[in-house]
Design an enzyme around this catalytic site. Structure first.
Site, PDB file in Angstrom:
ATOM      1  N   ASN A 202       0.835  -1.210   0.000  1.00  0.00           N
ATOM      2  CA  ASN A 202       0.000   0.000   0.000  1.00  0.00           C
ATOM      3  C   ASN A 202       0.862   1.248   0.000  1.00  0.00           C
ATOM      4  O   ASN A 202       1.949   1.282   0.561  1.00  0.00           O
ATOM      5  CB  ASN A 202      -0.964  -0.016   1.200  1.00  0.00           C
ATOM      6  CG  ASN A 202      -0.383   0.672   2.418  1.00  0.00           C
ATOM      7  OD1 ASN A 202      -0.397   1.894   2.541  1.00  0.00           O
ATOM      8  ND2 ASN A 202       0.199  -0.115   3.326  1.00  0.00           N
TER       9      ASN A 202
ATOM     10  N   PHE B 258      -1.641   8.239   4.303  1.00  0.00           N
ATOM     11  CA  PHE B 258      -2.434   8.879   5.378  1.00  0.00           C
ATOM     12  C   PHE B 258      -3.691   9.561   4.848  1.00  0.00           C
ATOM     13  O   PHE B 258      -3.989  10.711   5.185  1.00  0.00           O
ATOM     14  CB  PHE B 258      -1.608   9.904   6.164  1.00  0.00           C
ATOM     15  CG  PHE B 258      -0.495   9.330   7.018  1.00  0.00           C
ATOM     16  CD1 PHE B 258      -0.421   7.976   7.294  1.00  0.00           C
ATOM     17  CD2 PHE B 258       0.474  10.164   7.564  1.00  0.00           C
ATOM     18  CE1 PHE B 258       0.607   7.464   8.085  1.00  0.00           C
ATOM     19  CE2 PHE B 258       1.503   9.666   8.357  1.00  0.00           C
ATOM     20  CZ  PHE B 258       1.569   8.316   8.615  1.00  0.00           C
TER      21      PHE B 258
ATOM     22  N   SER C 218       5.621   5.304   8.548  1.00  0.00           N
ATOM     23  CA  SER C 218       4.976   4.997   7.279  1.00  0.00           C
ATOM     24  C   SER C 218       5.919   5.351   6.142  1.00  0.00           C
ATOM     25  O   SER C 218       6.508   6.442   6.145  1.00  0.00           O
ATOM     26  CB  SER C 218       3.681   5.794   7.128  1.00  0.00           C
ATOM     27  OG  SER C 218       3.278   5.744   5.765  1.00  0.00           O
TER      28      SER C 218
ATOM     29  N   ASN D 273       4.971   6.040   3.235  1.00  0.00           N
ATOM     30  CA  ASN D 273       4.177   6.679   2.183  1.00  0.00           C
ATOM     31  C   ASN D 273       3.960   8.181   2.326  1.00  0.00           C
ATOM     32  O   ASN D 273       3.244   8.795   1.549  1.00  0.00           O
ATOM     33  CB  ASN D 273       2.827   5.970   2.073  1.00  0.00           C
ATOM     34  CG  ASN D 273       3.012   4.500   1.767  1.00  0.00           C
ATOM     35  OD1 ASN D 273       3.811   4.150   0.900  1.00  0.00           O
ATOM     36  ND2 ASN D 273       2.331   3.637   2.500  1.00  0.00           N
ATOM     37  N   THR D 274       4.549   8.760   3.365  1.00  0.00           N
ATOM     38  CA  THR D 274       4.560  10.225   3.493  1.00  0.00           C
ATOM     39  C   THR D 274       6.017  10.639   3.325  1.00  0.00           C
ATOM     40  O   THR D 274       6.868  10.196   4.111  1.00  0.00           O
ATOM     41  CB  THR D 274       4.012  10.662   4.868  1.00  0.00           C
ATOM     42  OG1 THR D 274       2.639  10.296   4.937  1.00  0.00           O
ATOM     43  CG2 THR D 274       4.149  12.161   5.087  1.00  0.00           C
TER      44      THR D 274
ATOM     45  N   LYS E 211       5.645   3.859  17.017  1.00  0.00           N
ATOM     46  CA  LYS E 211       5.580   2.788  16.016  1.00  0.00           C
ATOM     47  C   LYS E 211       6.759   2.917  15.057  1.00  0.00           C
ATOM     48  O   LYS E 211       6.959   3.976  14.454  1.00  0.00           O
ATOM     49  CB  LYS E 211       4.262   2.849  15.251  1.00  0.00           C
ATOM     50  CG  LYS E 211       4.099   1.664  14.293  1.00  0.00           C
ATOM     51  CD  LYS E 211       2.671   1.472  13.873  1.00  0.00           C
ATOM     52  CE  LYS E 211       2.516   0.329  12.891  1.00  0.00           C
ATOM     53  NZ  LYS E 211       1.130   0.136  12.480  1.00  0.00           N
TER      54      LYS E 211
ATOM     55  N   ASN F 122       5.845  -1.408  11.450  1.00  0.00           N
ATOM     56  CA  ASN F 122       5.041  -0.919  10.330  1.00  0.00           C
ATOM     57  C   ASN F 122       5.389  -1.760   9.080  1.00  0.00           C
ATOM     58  O   ASN F 122       6.092  -2.757   9.181  1.00  0.00           O
ATOM     59  CB  ASN F 122       5.372   0.573  10.090  1.00  0.00           C
ATOM     60  CG  ASN F 122       4.156   1.333   9.583  1.00  0.00           C
ATOM     61  OD1 ASN F 122       3.448   0.854   8.695  1.00  0.00           O
ATOM     62  ND2 ASN F 122       3.907   2.511  10.118  1.00  0.00           N
TER      63      ASN F 122
END
Ligand code: FMN
Length: 348
Positions: free
Chosen positions: A116, A120, A180, A182-183, A218, A247
């Site tokens: 994925n 966010f 994450s 993805n940021t 996390k 994560n």
């Protein structure tokens, strides 16, 4: 029923469309009187060996729903009927944001994995607290917090502050998410100086409250030993309550899925079965370094009781699942909890 009927149909759809469809179905079905009772009877496993108190919170069982599934706190009560011991909402950011362009969620069925790059996507913390205010039932809720994409890392602390303060009355524990993939640049906040500053500030706010709540960090599975050692030191100096490991990973090694298909999915975080081994390694390493003094929640690739047991034996106090829930369906939580009871009773 899920694996034979619902999953084959859902897997025909785009993964994110299927996710929203499941959400809508659960919400509509819950309008049937008595269904929540039936679900609870069917899925919840109550056994004294499963219950535990961690960070001063009572958990009915150690199997939680990981962050990202109910990002916007829209379905936490309904999801709790499926037998989860706790539910983590978020990642929430101060302002609502779209996330990355679609498609951004991909299945790798041969690997029981997902990739994925959601980024966010969420409706913002204020909208979520409206729902939490109306709907908070009995389930333990964790609030996972992050920063908006447009906020530069130098100003990230203020995003976490906003989320912490807004959510404080409505969640039982907090998770500072800096892991994450993805940021853009988010994971740079795992570095020593920015992470120490961020956690110190959140802890400061926490200490100013009438009743401080557990704050957890996390982390990514892609940190090397030196970086993990830094994390251990920072956790100790800032005296946060615990760590969630891990994560999703940016690593793509050892997959059964063809390279072409993996490349077609593109960038993002890989979750599910291929993550299990590395996540367990990270948990074991942290628990050893903490010498049992700091609780670690284990997450990554759990689909069976054996998988969950592996994390618990590595020293995790609780576990969480996400991808396994997609592949195995709601009965998985019950199967894990039942399997854990057997393991506990077999243990001398
Ligand atoms: C689609 C998707 C969205 C996710 N979103 C978040 C998120 O918003 N915040 C977060 O901390 N973790 C997020 N995660 C990571 C999970 O919480 C979990 O750490 C990871 O998927 C590993 O667990 P699993 O192998 O059981 O899926 C997401 C995972 C997936 C698959």
């Amino acid at each position: 029923v899920y694996k034979k009927l619902a999953k084959p149909l859902l897997f025909l759809l785009d993964a994110e469309v299927a996710h929203h469809l499941i959400f809508s179905c659960i919400r509509v079905f819950m309008l049937i009187p008595g269904l929540s009772w039936v679900l609870r009877k069917t899925y919840q496993v109550n056994h004294p060996d499963l219950a535990r108190n961690v960070f001063g919170i009572d958990f009915p069982n150690p199997v939680g729903l990981a962050a990202g599934f109910d990002k916007d706190a829209k379905l936490f009560n309904e999801l709790s009927y499926f037998g989860f011991g706790f539910i983590e909402i978020g990642t929430l950011t101060p302002k609502g944001q779209e996330g990355n362009p679609k498609p951004r969620l991909f299945r790798l069925p041969e690997d029981h994995a997902l990739i994925n790059r959601m980024g966010f996507n969420n409706g913002g913390v204020e909208a979520a607290i409206e729902r939490l205010r109306r709907g908070k039932g009995k389930v333990v809720i964790g609030g996972n917090i992050g920063k908006n994409k447009i906020t530069p890392n130098e100003k990230a602390i203020s995003d976490y502050e906003i989320c912490f303060q807004a959510l404080y009355p409505y969640v039982d524990y907090f998770v500072v998410n800096v892991s994450s993939p993805n940021t853009p640049n988010l994971r740079a906040l795992q570095d020593k100086a920015p992470l120490t500053a961020l956690l110190s500030r959140v802890q400061q706010l926490n200490q100013e409250t009438v009743a401080p709540k557990p704050v957890l960090l996390k982390i990514a599975p892609d940190l090397n030993e030196t970086q993990l050692n830094d994390i251990v030191e920072i956790v100790k100096t800032t005296k946060i309550a615990g760590v969630i490991a891990t994560n999703t990973t940016i690593n793509r090694n050892g997959l059964r899925t063809s390279e072409v298909e993996v490349e077609r999915a593109g960038n993002g975080g890989l979750s599910g079965a291929p993550l299990a081994k590395r996540a367990t390694e990270v948990i074991r390493y942290l628990v050893q370094r903490f010498e049992g003094g700091v609780p670690v929640i284990g997450v990554g690739g759990i689909q069976t009781a054996d998988d969950a047991w592996e994390k618990l034996e590595a020293g995790a106090v609780l576990v969480q699942v996400y991808s396994g829930f997609i592949y195995e369906g709601p009965a998985m939580i019950k199967r894990i909890n039942k399997g854990l009871i057997k393991k506990y009773t077999r243990k001398p």
